[in-house]
Design a protein around this motif. Sequence first.
Motif, mmCIF file in Angstrom:
data_model
loop_
_atom_site.group_PDB
_atom_site.id
_atom_site.type_symbol
_atom_site.label_atom_id
_atom_site.label_comp_id
_atom_site.label_asym_id
_atom_site.label_seq_id
_atom_site.Cartn_x
_atom_site.Cartn_y
_atom_site.Cartn_z
ATOM 1 N N ASN A 252 0.819 -1.199 0.109
ATOM 2 C CA ASN A 252 -0.096 0.070 -0.116
ATOM 3 C C ASN A 252 0.824 1.270 0.021
ATOM 4 O OD1 ASN A 252 0.347 0.600 2.850
ATOM 5 N ND2 ASN A 252 -0.283 -1.287 3.234
ATOM 6 N N PRO A 253 0.360 2.282 -0.193
ATOM 7 C CA PRO A 253 1.147 3.591 -0.624
ATOM 8 C C PRO A 253 1.810 4.070 0.973
ATOM 9 C CG PRO A 253 -0.856 3.643 -1.738
ATOM 10 C CD PRO A 253 -0.911 2.563 -1.073
ATOM 11 N N GLU A 254 0.918 3.754 1.808
ATOM 12 C CA GLU A 254 1.518 4.247 3.251
ATOM 13 C C GLU A 254 2.878 3.482 3.731
ATOM 14 O OE1 GLU A 254 -2.626 5.229 2.670
ATOM 15 O OE2 GLU A 254 -1.611 3.153 2.724
ATOM 16 N N THR A 255 2.738 2.141 3.310
ATOM 17 C CA THR A 255 4.041 1.410 3.657
ATOM 18 C C THR A 255 5.080 1.822 2.899
ATOM 19 O OG1 THR A 255 2.540 -0.462 4.341
ATOM 20 C CG2 THR A 255 5.102 -1.057 3.770
ATOM 21 N N ALA A 256 4.906 1.811 1.446
ATOM 22 C CA ALA A 256 5.865 2.394 0.452
ATOM 23 C C ALA A 256 6.422 3.715 0.806
ATOM 24 C CB ALA A 256 5.218 2.502 -0.963
ATOM 25 N N ARG A 257 5.572 4.681 1.312
ATOM 26 C CA ARG A 257 6.308 6.111 1.681
ATOM 27 C C ARG A 257 6.886 5.871 3.088
ATOM 28 N NH1 ARG A 257 1.576 8.426 1.878
ATOM 29 N NH2 ARG A 257 1.061 7.956 3.981
ATOM 30 N N ALA A 258 6.747 4.863 4.098
ATOM 31 C CA ALA A 258 7.653 4.830 5.284
ATOM 32 C C ALA A 258 8.995 4.308 4.824
ATOM 33 C CB ALA A 258 6.968 3.808 5.995
#
Length: 480
Positions: A252-258
Amino acid sequence: MRHTDDGSSANSSCSEFPGFLQNVGRRSFLSSIATLLLVAGQACRRAVQPVPEITLVLIDQTWLDRTFQDRRNLELEQFTKETGIRVKLLPSPEGAVETLDVCRGLLESGAKIPDVYAVDVIWPGILAENLLDLKAFVPPQEIAAHFPELIANNTVNGKLVALPCLVDVGLLFYRTDLLRHYGYRTPPRTWEELGTMAARIQAGERARGQRDFCGFVWEGASSEAVTCNALEWQVSEGGGPIVEKNMVTVNNPETARALERAARWVGTISPPGVVTYKEWDAYNVWQAGQAAFMRNWATSHFGELIQGSITKDQFDIASLPRGRARIATTVGGRAYAVSRHSLYPREAAMLVRFLCRRDTQLNRIGKIGGSPTIPELYNDPGMLAANPYFSTILKTYRNDKVWRPSKETGKRYPDLSRAYYSTVHEILEGKKAAGALADLQAELMQITGLNASAPAASSRPHGKSAVLRAPPRYTDPTVS
């Protein structure tokens, strides 16, 4: 011959035991193997030659410091004084993965010794079938004295397979003297603030002649260490705890961003070699006075570990920075369990009760360090006076904790974690997060047999323009 569940056929267990040890093949474990074989021989003779005293074998971590070893020995000697039961300490390998391999191999081979195992917080579901139910040996009031979440974590299919003795959480260590020098009144509240503060302090200290000074050190090695760190980054951004509600949640984008943010730290505010660091590597840099911030476990600040270039009045600890969703800190810790193959289950349970009971924890905290698993001890005046950080540790545990999905995945957890930390490590070394996380999600679904979670509406990509892409590598102009 194979052993029986009731502990008979002791001679057959001894004949199989050396074969298992040959398969372990760990050089660092050879000296301990010699001790274990000696005790194994004694255990074999017990079946035909009664001895006047009982000796239990405990496998636990090796203290790197001689003082720690001496204090642990005094603790075990106290148990002998109280019960007449002797204890031989078998040091485990240094790494968590290696230790799990050894403990799992011993238990699954049916080895009569060790009798008592130090169990990491993520191991109960992996080892449970070869551990005794301690509810048959430990009074209910002693069980109820511990944090209920730890008891739940150590309960597998209704069996209490381990009793907790130490709880740990990830924390942010920071240099109070350097924050004051550079005009900061508080530690960073968000990961973005940490990046800004670390870059400024690093640039300033390097300009003052400390060419190896770095802003932030953490554990980035391809190991369980980076699983703990990455879980904190992922959950704090809202990416989910890897497995949630019987669904896999990593792509998901949140994990990728982190994870992309952490990758930008490497070679900027963190040294390039941070991707090889485990806990002691990060701590050694910190202890030498070469970092402004460090992520490490709560136990890293106790006792005689505080020495070298850093003094107690130069640093403090705080909860980890907040992501877009919350603060998240991984729960660690240790418990003690009794092998179901032990020849002395009652006596082994007595040792577990001793190692986990209130007064033993209180004494251990004062002399060796650690955080207690009994909430009542966090209000003890003597302990609070000696350890002013306990209020932060307790607040962090109660409000910010996140569990690795070991309870949900049981014996599959080592494979899950290996896939997770391997992918995270690739991203930290520059691999694009989008493709890596898609592959990881598929792999974790195969390992666990679970489906993938659907992305949130606000995060769901729409068309080609919404394909997740890694941003360009971060370069801070203030970092030399």
